[in-house]
Design an enzyme around this catalytic site. Structure first.
Site, mmCIF file in Angstrom:
data_model
loop_
_atom_site.group_PDB
_atom_site.id
_atom_site.type_symbol
_atom_site.label_atom_id
_atom_site.label_comp_id
_atom_site.label_asym_id
_atom_site.label_seq_id
_atom_site.Cartn_x
_atom_site.Cartn_y
_atom_site.Cartn_z
ATOM 1 N N GLY A 183 98.379 8.144 14.385
ATOM 2 C CA GLY A 183 97.406 7.456 13.530
ATOM 3 C C GLY A 183 97.676 7.541 12.042
ATOM 4 O O GLY A 183 96.759 7.373 11.244
ATOM 5 N N SER A 184 98.938 7.752 11.652
ATOM 6 C CA SER A 184 99.198 7.823 10.212
ATOM 7 C C SER A 184 99.028 6.452 9.550
ATOM 8 O O SER A 184 98.637 6.367 8.380
ATOM 9 C CB SER A 184 100.594 8.399 9.930
ATOM 10 O OG SER A 184 101.603 7.501 10.311
ATOM 11 N N ASN A 185 99.300 5.382 10.279
ATOM 12 C CA ASN A 185 99.051 4.050 9.709
ATOM 13 C C ASN A 185 97.553 3.777 9.565
ATOM 14 O O ASN A 185 97.118 3.173 8.588
ATOM 15 C CB ASN A 185 99.728 2.963 10.555
ATOM 16 C CG ASN A 185 101.187 2.788 10.170
ATOM 17 O OD1 ASN A 185 101.498 2.396 9.060
ATOM 18 N ND2 ASN A 185 102.086 3.124 11.085
ATOM 19 N N ARG A 231 95.951 -5.201 33.377
ATOM 20 C CA ARG A 231 96.002 -5.188 31.910
ATOM 21 C C ARG A 231 95.003 -6.191 31.349
ATOM 22 O O ARG A 231 94.409 -5.967 30.297
ATOM 23 C CB ARG A 231 97.424 -5.490 31.427
ATOM 24 C CG ARG A 231 98.391 -4.349 31.742
ATOM 25 C CD ARG A 231 99.656 -4.419 30.901
ATOM 26 N NE ARG A 231 100.472 -5.554 31.258
ATOM 27 C CZ ARG A 231 100.812 -6.529 30.419
ATOM 28 N NH1 ARG A 231 100.402 -6.495 29.178
ATOM 29 N NH2 ARG A 231 101.549 -7.529 30.818
ATOM 30 N N ARG A 248 101.009 -0.383 23.839
ATOM 31 C CA ARG A 248 100.587 -1.073 25.038
ATOM 32 C C ARG A 248 100.691 -2.565 24.768
ATOM 33 O O ARG A 248 100.319 -3.020 23.679
ATOM 34 C CB ARG A 248 99.118 -0.691 25.301
ATOM 35 C CG ARG A 248 98.688 -0.817 26.717
ATOM 36 C CD ARG A 248 97.237 -0.413 26.855
ATOM 37 N NE ARG A 248 96.679 -1.149 27.967
ATOM 38 C CZ ARG A 248 96.743 -0.737 29.225
ATOM 39 N NH1 ARG A 248 97.278 0.414 29.528
ATOM 40 N NH2 ARG A 248 96.245 -1.487 30.206
ATOM 41 N N ASN A 258 100.390 -6.707 14.016
ATOM 42 C CA ASN A 258 101.107 -5.549 14.555
ATOM 43 C C ASN A 258 102.079 -5.028 13.510
ATOM 44 O O ASN A 258 102.629 -5.784 12.721
ATOM 45 C CB ASN A 258 101.892 -5.977 15.808
ATOM 46 C CG ASN A 258 102.645 -4.818 16.443
ATOM 47 O OD1 ASN A 258 102.112 -3.707 16.568
ATOM 48 N ND2 ASN A 258 103.888 -5.047 16.853
ATOM 49 N N HIS A 263 105.645 -2.884 13.298
ATOM 50 C CA HIS A 263 106.757 -2.449 14.152
ATOM 51 C C HIS A 263 107.853 -1.825 13.281
ATOM 52 O O HIS A 263 108.188 -2.382 12.231
ATOM 53 C CB HIS A 263 107.315 -3.643 14.943
ATOM 54 C CG HIS A 263 108.396 -3.251 15.881
ATOM 55 N ND1 HIS A 263 108.147 -2.609 17.090
ATOM 56 C CD2 HIS A 263 109.752 -3.371 15.794
ATOM 57 C CE1 HIS A 263 109.295 -2.373 17.700
ATOM 58 N NE2 HIS A 263 110.286 -2.815 16.934
ATOM 59 N N GLU A 290 104.460 -13.071 23.243
ATOM 60 C CA GLU A 290 105.727 -12.362 23.473
ATOM 61 C C GLU A 290 105.759 -11.071 22.664
ATOM 62 O O GLU A 290 105.300 -11.046 21.516
ATOM 63 C CB GLU A 290 106.909 -13.242 23.050
ATOM 64 C CG GLU A 290 107.213 -14.363 24.015
ATOM 65 C CD GLU A 290 108.397 -15.190 23.527
ATOM 66 O OE1 GLU A 290 109.472 -14.634 23.294
ATOM 67 O OE2 GLU A 290 108.203 -16.404 23.361
ATOM 68 N N ASP A 331 106.497 -8.215 20.209
ATOM 69 C CA ASP A 331 107.131 -8.057 18.890
ATOM 70 C C ASP A 331 107.781 -9.358 18.424
ATOM 71 O O ASP A 331 108.921 -9.362 17.936
ATOM 72 C CB ASP A 331 108.171 -6.917 18.933
ATOM 73 C CG ASP A 331 107.527 -5.574 19.252
ATOM 74 O OD1 ASP A 331 106.359 -5.371 18.898
ATOM 75 O OD2 ASP A 331 108.204 -4.719 19.863
#
Ligand code: GAR
Length: 227
Positions: free
Chosen positions: A30-32, A83, A109, A125, A127, A161, A163
């Site tokens: 959780g640093s972000n 999911r 996930r 997101n 990455h 899709e 990333d």
């Protein structure tokens, strides 16, 4: 059942009047998330974290959220058959907390159409590679094994899709010959923490516009993608 954690630590953020409500999904350290919470507390990001949700009970991200008096939920994947069903439960929570923008901050996930459709162009997101290079797990290891001289991080909108969605911003760092995964990860992480709140602020200001694969940044004078 979701677990909610609170603590008595006083939040010093000035975000109560801010309009953009963030929902952060995180699986680990959780640093972000912390970089978001700090940017809000320092008045650098006009938003508030409405809820933090994790698929991991022991995620440190949940503790960080609770320290800032942000509702912190653990939603147990083992209670769902697919999911899609899991994401329907996440979606319900996001709606309950009035979330407008979802941030995947170390969320390990795959998200399904169920969530993506409900939040089209409203899921971001982060990455740890320069996409489209090295998507998926172990991005740092992939970069080292490939022998690239430059790597970095990518902020992008999420599509179906992995990333893959439209890229908002990237920051590059050098890769050194004797780098370990940890060293490269630390170098990239510093850029993640710098770039993520900036990108969220641009979104909060309504400055990001998605057109196909391209993200246009309106009146962008502030975004620094290199040091
Ligand atoms: C970050 O490096 C993030 O880019 C990466 O996981 C780490 C989470 O750190 N995300 C992915 O690899 C997603 N594919 P954090 O929990 O301390 O924010």
């Amino acid at each position: 059942m979701p677990r909610e954690e609170r603590s008595s630590f006083k939040s010093s953020d000035k975000s109560s009047e801010a309009s953009l409500r963030l929902g952060v999904l995180a699986s680990g350290r959780g640093s972000n998330l912390q970089s978001i919470l700090e940017a809000i507390a320092h008045g650098e990001l006009s938003a508030r974290v409405a809820v933090v949700i994790s698929n991991k009970k022991e995620a440190q991200a949940l503790e960080r959220a609770a320290r800032y008096q942000v509702p912190a939920l653990f939603v147990d994947p083992s209670h769902f058959r697919s999911r899609e069903e899991y994401d329907a439960a996440i979606l319900q929570q996001l709606k309950e907390y009035g979330v407008e923008l979802v941030v995947l901050a170390g969320y390990m996930r795959l998200v399904t159409h169920t969530l993506i459709e409900a939040y089209r162009d409203r899921i971001i997101n982060i990455h740890p590679s320069l996409l489209p290079a090295f998507p998926g797990m172990h991005a740092h290891r992939q970069a080292l094994e490939y022998g690239v001289r430059v790597s970095g991080c990518t902020l992008h909108f999420v599509d179906e899709e992995m990333d893959h969605g439209p890229i908002i911003a990237q920051a590059a760092v050098p890769v050194f010959e004797d780098d370990t995964e940890e060293q490269l990860s630390e170098r990239i992480l510093a850029e993640e923490h710098r770039l993520l709140p900036q990108v969220l602020q641009l979104y909060a200001e309504g400055k990001l516009k998605v057109e196909g694969r391209k993200v246009h940044i309106r009146e962008n004078t502030s975004l620094r993608t290199t040091r």
